[in-house]
Design a protein around this motif. Sequence first.
Motif, PDB file in Angstrom:
ATOM      1  N   ILE A  98       0.842  -1.194   0.000  1.00  0.00           N
ATOM      2  CA  ILE A  98       0.000   0.000   0.000  1.00  0.00           C
ATOM      3  C   ILE A  98       0.886   1.256   0.000  1.00  0.00           C
ATOM      4  CG2 ILE A  98      -1.751   1.276   1.303  1.00  0.00           C
ATOM      5  CD1 ILE A  98      -2.765  -1.309   0.001  1.00  0.00           C
ATOM      6  N   ASP A  99       0.448   2.285  -0.708  1.00  0.00           N
ATOM      7  CA  ASP A  99       1.203   3.546  -0.789  1.00  0.00           C
ATOM      8  C   ASP A  99       0.832   4.436   0.402  1.00  0.00           C
ATOM      9  OD1 ASP A  99       2.582   5.801  -1.477  1.00  0.00           O
ATOM     10  OD2 ASP A  99       1.819   5.921  -3.532  1.00  0.00           O
ATOM     11  N   TYR A 100       1.372   4.085   1.568  1.00  0.00           N
ATOM     12  CA  TYR A 100       1.037   4.812   2.797  1.00  0.00           C
ATOM     13  C   TYR A 100       1.549   6.251   2.760  1.00  0.00           C
ATOM     14  CZ  TYR A 100       0.169   0.073   4.532  1.00  0.00           C
ATOM     15  OH  TYR A 100      -0.298  -1.199   4.695  1.00  0.00           O
ATOM     16  N   GLU A 101       2.690   6.471   2.157  1.00  0.00           N
ATOM     17  CA  GLU A 101       3.262   7.815   2.123  1.00  0.00           C
ATOM     18  C   GLU A 101       2.340   8.761   1.352  1.00  0.00           C
ATOM     19  OE1 GLU A 101       7.363  10.117   0.699  1.00  0.00           O
ATOM     20  OE2 GLU A 101       7.276   7.918   0.733  1.00  0.00           O
ATOM     21  N   TYR A 102       1.845   8.317   0.211  1.00  0.00           N
ATOM     22  CA  TYR A 102       0.922   9.150  -0.559  1.00  0.00           C
ATOM     23  C   TYR A 102      -0.387   9.337   0.209  1.00  0.00           C
ATOM     24  CZ  TYR A 102      -2.029  10.853  -4.337  1.00  0.00           C
ATOM     25  OH  TYR A 102      -2.886  11.614  -5.104  1.00  0.00           O
ATOM     26  N   TYR A 103      -0.860   8.262   0.823  1.00  0.00           N
ATOM     27  CA  TYR A 103      -2.129   8.339   1.558  1.00  0.00           C
ATOM     28  C   TYR A 103      -2.045   9.359   2.694  1.00  0.00           C
ATOM     29  CZ  TYR A 103      -6.364   7.179   4.040  1.00  0.00           C
ATOM     30  OH  TYR A 103      -7.587   7.278   4.648  1.00  0.00           O
ATOM     31  N   ALA A 104      -0.927   9.399   3.407  1.00  0.00           N
ATOM     32  CA  ALA A 104      -0.775  10.319   4.536  1.00  0.00           C
ATOM     33  C   ALA A 104      -0.935  11.762   4.105  1.00  0.00           C
ATOM     34  CB  ALA A 104       0.577  10.113   5.208  1.00  0.00           C
ATOM     35  N   GLU A 105      -0.506  12.069   2.893  1.00  0.00           N
ATOM     36  CA  GLU A 105      -0.590  13.436   2.381  1.00  0.00           C
ATOM     37  C   GLU A 105      -1.877  13.693   1.599  1.00  0.00           C
ATOM     38  OE1 GLU A 105       1.477  15.740   3.276  1.00  0.00           O
ATOM     39  OE2 GLU A 105       2.584  14.232   4.441  1.00  0.00           O
ATOM     40  N   ASN A 106      -2.527  12.633   1.146  1.00  0.00           N
ATOM     41  CA  ASN A 106      -3.737  12.775   0.322  1.00  0.00           C
ATOM     42  C   ASN A 106      -4.799  11.780   0.794  1.00  0.00           C
ATOM     43  OD1 ASN A 106      -2.576  14.553  -2.083  1.00  0.00           O
ATOM     44  ND2 ASN A 106      -1.072  12.946  -1.629  1.00  0.00           N
ATOM     45  N   PRO A 107      -5.260  11.910   2.030  1.00  0.00           N
ATOM     46  CA  PRO A 107      -6.166  10.895   2.584  1.00  0.00           C
ATOM     47  C   PRO A 107      -7.564  10.947   1.988  1.00  0.00           C
ATOM     48  CG  PRO A 107      -5.937  12.714   4.120  1.00  0.00           C
ATOM     49  CD  PRO A 107      -4.952  12.971   3.017  1.00  0.00           C
ATOM     50  N   LYS A 108      -8.162   9.789   1.884  1.00  0.00           N
ATOM     51  CA  LYS A 108      -9.563   9.634   1.514  1.00  0.00           C
ATOM     52  C   LYS A 108     -10.177   8.648   2.503  1.00  0.00           C
ATOM     53  CE  LYS A 108      -8.537  10.166  -3.431  1.00  0.00           C
ATOM     54  NZ  LYS A 108      -8.629   9.547  -4.788  1.00  0.00           N
ATOM     55  N   PRO A 109     -11.467   8.767   2.783  1.00  0.00           N
ATOM     56  CA  PRO A 109     -12.084   7.774   3.677  1.00  0.00           C
ATOM     57  C   PRO A 109     -11.953   6.375   3.088  1.00  0.00           C
ATOM     58  CG  PRO A 109     -13.543   9.649   3.321  1.00  0.00           C
ATOM     59  CD  PRO A 109     -12.429   9.792   2.335  1.00  0.00           C
TER      60      PRO A 109
END
Length: 329
Positions: A98-109
Amino acid sequence: MNRGKAMKIETGSTIGVFSPSWCITNEAPEAAARAEKYIRSRGFNVKHGKLWGKADAYVSGSPEERADEFNALLHDPEVRILMASVGGQVTNGMLPYIDYEYYAENPKPVVGMSDVTALLMAIYTKTGVPTYYGSNFVTSYARLSPYRDIALKSLCDVLNFEECHKYIFPEYYSDDVIEWSQELTEEKCIPNEIITLSGGKVSGRLIGGNLYTIGNIWGTPYMPEIRKGDILFIEDTEEWACGVERTLAQLKICGVFDMIGGLIIGKCRQFQHYGTEKTYYEFIYDYLNGPNYPVLAECDFSHCAPMLTLPIGITAKLDADALTIELVR
């Protein structure tokens, strides 16, 4: 970014559907289409992940393929919310990709239940962004009304609340085990009853999900640390008493039940008491020797319908005497 802040959803939002484990959109395409028709009728858009309708034996794809599907929807600017089609058994295999780094900066529910617990916990652990133990796309929205209506309202209410949200438990529920490849024409209407096992009030961070799945990721880098005063919520489906004890014992040995300040037990569909003659919640309560913190049981965060939504990582107030749960900012 305030990672405790809700990420709103509104009419017109696009729901991206990913398949982290079981290939339900391949095995039960009519149910998947019924769910999509319902969601679109309520004013939302639906975007299929690349594994929609695909199957690789018992799963939708390899761990890498399943993670790639999720990551693609995450990066897609059109998608507002990520929702699992269904759970299964092997969501934990995709966690390293999973791309956690991208998610941390661009979160979606991110929303799902059951085996999806593994992904919800992993995202929260790696990013600190709350995730949502709630509707699976097919198994929540291919159901009949009013159960699907209640599930959708709960999801929207939890995503959109500003200062507080008090749960209203449904008057009736269904514990049907549905064969999704067949047409659904009726569901049970069982009178609902929430049960106080141990009274009291507590406020704390919500953490939890499917008990069996929590046991499968315990001790990995994807399981959040249990903090003093947390409110733990757990549920299972079609589980044997011995299997429940196995996971409870693991958590107990690790000191979880000495750390938490409250416990919410969801309904367990078709619990196999294995000669104990106990219900699911009785079995848990007795195994824990009657905890002295608030314990509420038979709550509607489970494999029964309707499925209400509980956030992982957001503060809640549990009043076991008043049979209430309230989310707060």
